[in-house]
Write an enzyme that holds these catalytic residues in place. Structure first.
Site, PDB file in Angstrom:
ATOM      1  N   GLU A 117       0.811  -1.217   0.000  1.00  0.00           N
ATOM      2  CA  GLU A 117       0.000   0.000   0.000  1.00  0.00           C
ATOM      3  C   GLU A 117       0.847   1.272   0.000  1.00  0.00           C
ATOM      4  O   GLU A 117       0.524   2.259  -0.658  1.00  0.00           O
ATOM      5  CB  GLU A 117      -0.932   0.005   1.229  1.00  0.00           C
ATOM      6  CG  GLU A 117      -1.882   1.167   1.289  1.00  0.00           C
ATOM      7  CD  GLU A 117      -2.846   1.197   0.110  1.00  0.00           C
ATOM      8  OE1 GLU A 117      -3.733   0.340   0.038  1.00  0.00           O
ATOM      9  OE2 GLU A 117      -2.701   2.085  -0.768  1.00  0.00           O
ATOM     10  N   GLY A 122       2.088   7.485  -0.839  1.00  0.00           N
ATOM     11  CA  GLY A 122       2.333   7.507   0.610  1.00  0.00           C
ATOM     12  C   GLY A 122       1.193   6.935   1.417  1.00  0.00           C
ATOM     13  O   GLY A 122       0.887   5.745   1.335  1.00  0.00           O
ATOM     14  N   GLU A 178      13.529  11.419  -2.325  1.00  0.00           N
ATOM     15  CA  GLU A 178      14.211  10.128  -2.359  1.00  0.00           C
ATOM     16  C   GLU A 178      15.677  10.321  -1.973  1.00  0.00           C
ATOM     17  O   GLU A 178      16.215  11.429  -2.060  1.00  0.00           O
ATOM     18  CB  GLU A 178      14.178   9.559  -3.784  1.00  0.00           C
ATOM     19  CG  GLU A 178      12.801   9.250  -4.294  1.00  0.00           C
ATOM     20  CD  GLU A 178      12.080   8.256  -3.417  1.00  0.00           C
ATOM     21  OE1 GLU A 178      12.534   7.128  -3.264  1.00  0.00           O
ATOM     22  OE2 GLU A 178      11.037   8.631  -2.848  1.00  0.00           O
ATOM     23  N   LYS A 193       5.350   4.621  -9.692  1.00  0.00           N
ATOM     24  CA  LYS A 193       4.042   4.509  -9.028  1.00  0.00           C
ATOM     25  C   LYS A 193       2.922   4.315 -10.064  1.00  0.00           C
ATOM     26  O   LYS A 193       1.997   3.525  -9.861  1.00  0.00           O
ATOM     27  CB  LYS A 193       3.791   5.753  -8.178  1.00  0.00           C
ATOM     28  CG  LYS A 193       4.773   5.851  -7.000  1.00  0.00           C
ATOM     29  CD  LYS A 193       4.771   7.239  -6.383  1.00  0.00           C
ATOM     30  CE  LYS A 193       5.727   7.334  -5.213  1.00  0.00           C
ATOM     31  NZ  LYS A 193       5.948   8.713  -4.761  1.00  0.00           N
ATOM     32  N   GLY A 290       6.756  11.425   3.451  1.00  0.00           N
ATOM     33  CA  GLY A 290       6.990  11.728   4.865  1.00  0.00           C
ATOM     34  C   GLY A 290       6.813  10.471   5.696  1.00  0.00           C
ATOM     35  O   GLY A 290       6.031   9.576   5.338  1.00  0.00           O
TER      36      GLY A 290
HETATM   37  N1  HSE Z   1      10.052  10.927  -2.725  1.00  0.00           N
HETATM   38  C1  HSE Z   1       8.690  10.522  -2.730  1.00  0.00           C
HETATM   39  C2  HSE Z   1       7.843  11.770  -2.961  1.00  0.00           C
HETATM   40  C3  HSE Z   1       8.341   9.883  -1.425  1.00  0.00           C
HETATM   41  O1  HSE Z   1       8.373  12.888  -2.909  1.00  0.00           O
HETATM   42  O2  HSE Z   1       6.666  11.633  -3.211  1.00  0.00           O
HETATM   43  C4  HSE Z   1       7.126   9.001  -1.466  1.00  0.00           C
HETATM   44  O3  HSE Z   1       7.209   7.978  -2.399  1.00  0.00           O
END
Ligand code: HSE
Length: 414
Positions: A117, A122, A178, A193, A290
């Site tokens: 998930e 996030g 990241e 994603k 986060g």
């Molecule tokens: N680096 C990713 C972002 C973190 O900024 O969305 C979550 O996958």
């Protein structure tokens, strides 16, 4: 239920804290306590919450672990480890979108159970929405702000005219970016994603390199100026659209009308709009990055395992549906062009001639008045055109001596 955390950075420690702080509520909702008992970190520091080790074998040799949470990031090492665990029939929760973007089908064929998930958007339960709540729908489109860091940067540039590099540094400090922030900026993280969502919606097996992916690093204050003048907002969108059994997948900065709901999603927030044939549009909004937000999704998966109500994906990766990926060149949409040109007679007509040779029709045009600048900036939007036509035009424009900087193009979604 005992949990090992394979990775103990901002998300790993947030998972341990959430399991401890919300112990009572978690136990009440899933019938047993979920205990983080050991964690893997590159340089373990003494820790009051959990035993932290640097050798993964110290975790693998233990027999008292019920679920492994993979939070290491990276592709190959994480894949080898998760593969081994799933092959042995173990339960794994992962937030690793890059690994899934490359190896989701290989992992799905193993005997263990994998929950993921936290890998997309996030803390937003978007995987659950696609797998369960929307299971009866033909998915017509998915459009998402899937990367918090790039949205944070674009929002700051648009709202306050902030500088790209400074805003990126702030996002890194806040733990959104990241380990390699170029993944956030280049669109690759959002592409990973999008591929996960596209597999759940369509069974599309594409790898990241096969889909159109562009980042936000060439956007400048002039594009923000144009967007404001023409009532657009610029967002890095992941887009999946199905027509018959052909699916287009693309990630790129996009001009979207400023009064749409997704245009109002600012800062590190993520949002995903899904159009299904039965439900119509539904919109999912929340923190996309986060520690705490990601821990919310990881712990929800752990609770599913504890409740033993973990479902095999109903809209799983391995769907027996005949969807195929539309070739990049066949994408058909509206485009925006920013051209820096020599300000002299005939330039505009040469540009429009090239456009007409490429089969591209102008929808709107703006020339920004020059103030103490040697060159003019021209902005065009086009009617719907094929990607291959725009690429042909950009190539032709680059060869013209009156073009004074690399032409910049964005796509428009209305
Ligand atoms: N680096 C990713 C972002 C973190 O900024 O969305 C979550 O996958």
């Amino acid at each position: 239920m005992n949990v090992a955390l394979l990775g103990y950075g901002s998300v790993g420690s947030a998972v341990a804290e959430a399991l401890i702080e919300n112990k009572e509520i978690i136990k009440a909702r899933c019938g047993e306590e979920i205990k983080p008992i050991i964690a893997l970190a590159r340089s373990p520091k003494p820790n009051a919450l959990i035993s932290v080790v640097s050798d993964v074998n110290e975790i693998l040799k233990r027999e008292d672990i019920d679920v492994y949470v993979e939070l290491m990031g990276g592709v190959e090492f994480a894949y080898e480890l998760v593969y081994k665990l799933l092959k042995e029939g173990k339960k794994v929760v992962t937030a690793n979108k890059a690994m899934l973007a490359y190896y989701r089908y290989e992992l799905e064929s193993l005997v263990g159970k994998l929950a993921f998930e936290a890998s997309v958007a996030g803390g937003i339960p978007i995987i659950k929405a696609l797998k369960e709540g929307l299971a009866a729908n033909k998915i017509i489109s998915i459009k998402g702000i899937l990367n918090g860091t790039s949205n944070y940067i674009l929002s700051a540039m648009s709202e306050r005219g902030d500088d790209f590099e400074d805003t990126l540094k702030k996002a890194q400090k806040l733990g959104y970016a990241e380990a390699n922030p170029s993944f956030d900026i280049s669109g690759e993280d959002a592409a990973h994603k999008l591929l996960i969502l596209a597999s759940l919606a369509y069974g599309i097996r594409a790898k990241p390199e096969e889909i159109l992916c562009e980042g936000i690093s060439d956007i400048n204050a002039l594009d923000m100026y144009f967007a404001k003048e023409f009532d657009y907002t610029i967002k890095l969108l992941g887009i999946a659209k199905a027509q018959d059994f052909s699916v287009e997948l693309r990630v790129h900065p996009t001009l979207i009308p400023k009064d749409t709901m997704i245009a109002k999603v600012n800062g590190v927030m993520n949002a995903v709009s899904i159009v299904g044939d039965l439900l119509g549009e539904s919109l999912y909004y929340g923190a996309g990055a986060g520690g705490k937000a990601t821990a919310s999704a990881v712990v929800a998966n752990l609770m599913e395992f504890a409740r033993e109500n973990y479902f095999e994906p109903m809209l799983g990766f391995k769907q027996n549906l005949p969807f195929t990926l539309l070739k990049k060149e066949e994408i058909f949409t509206k485009y925006y062009l920013r051209l820096k040109v020599e300000d002299k007679i005939g330039v505009l007509s040469k540009i429009t001639n090239l456009m007409s040779e490429c089969g591209i029709s102008v929808d709107s045009f703006l020339q920004k008045p020059k103030i103490n600048e040697p060159h003019s900036t021209l902005f065009f939007t086009t009617h719907k055109s094929y990607e291959k036509s725009i690429r042909k035009l950009l190539k032709a424009l680059k060869e013209q001596e009156f073009i004074k900087a690399s032409p910049f193009m964005m796509r428009i979604e209305e």
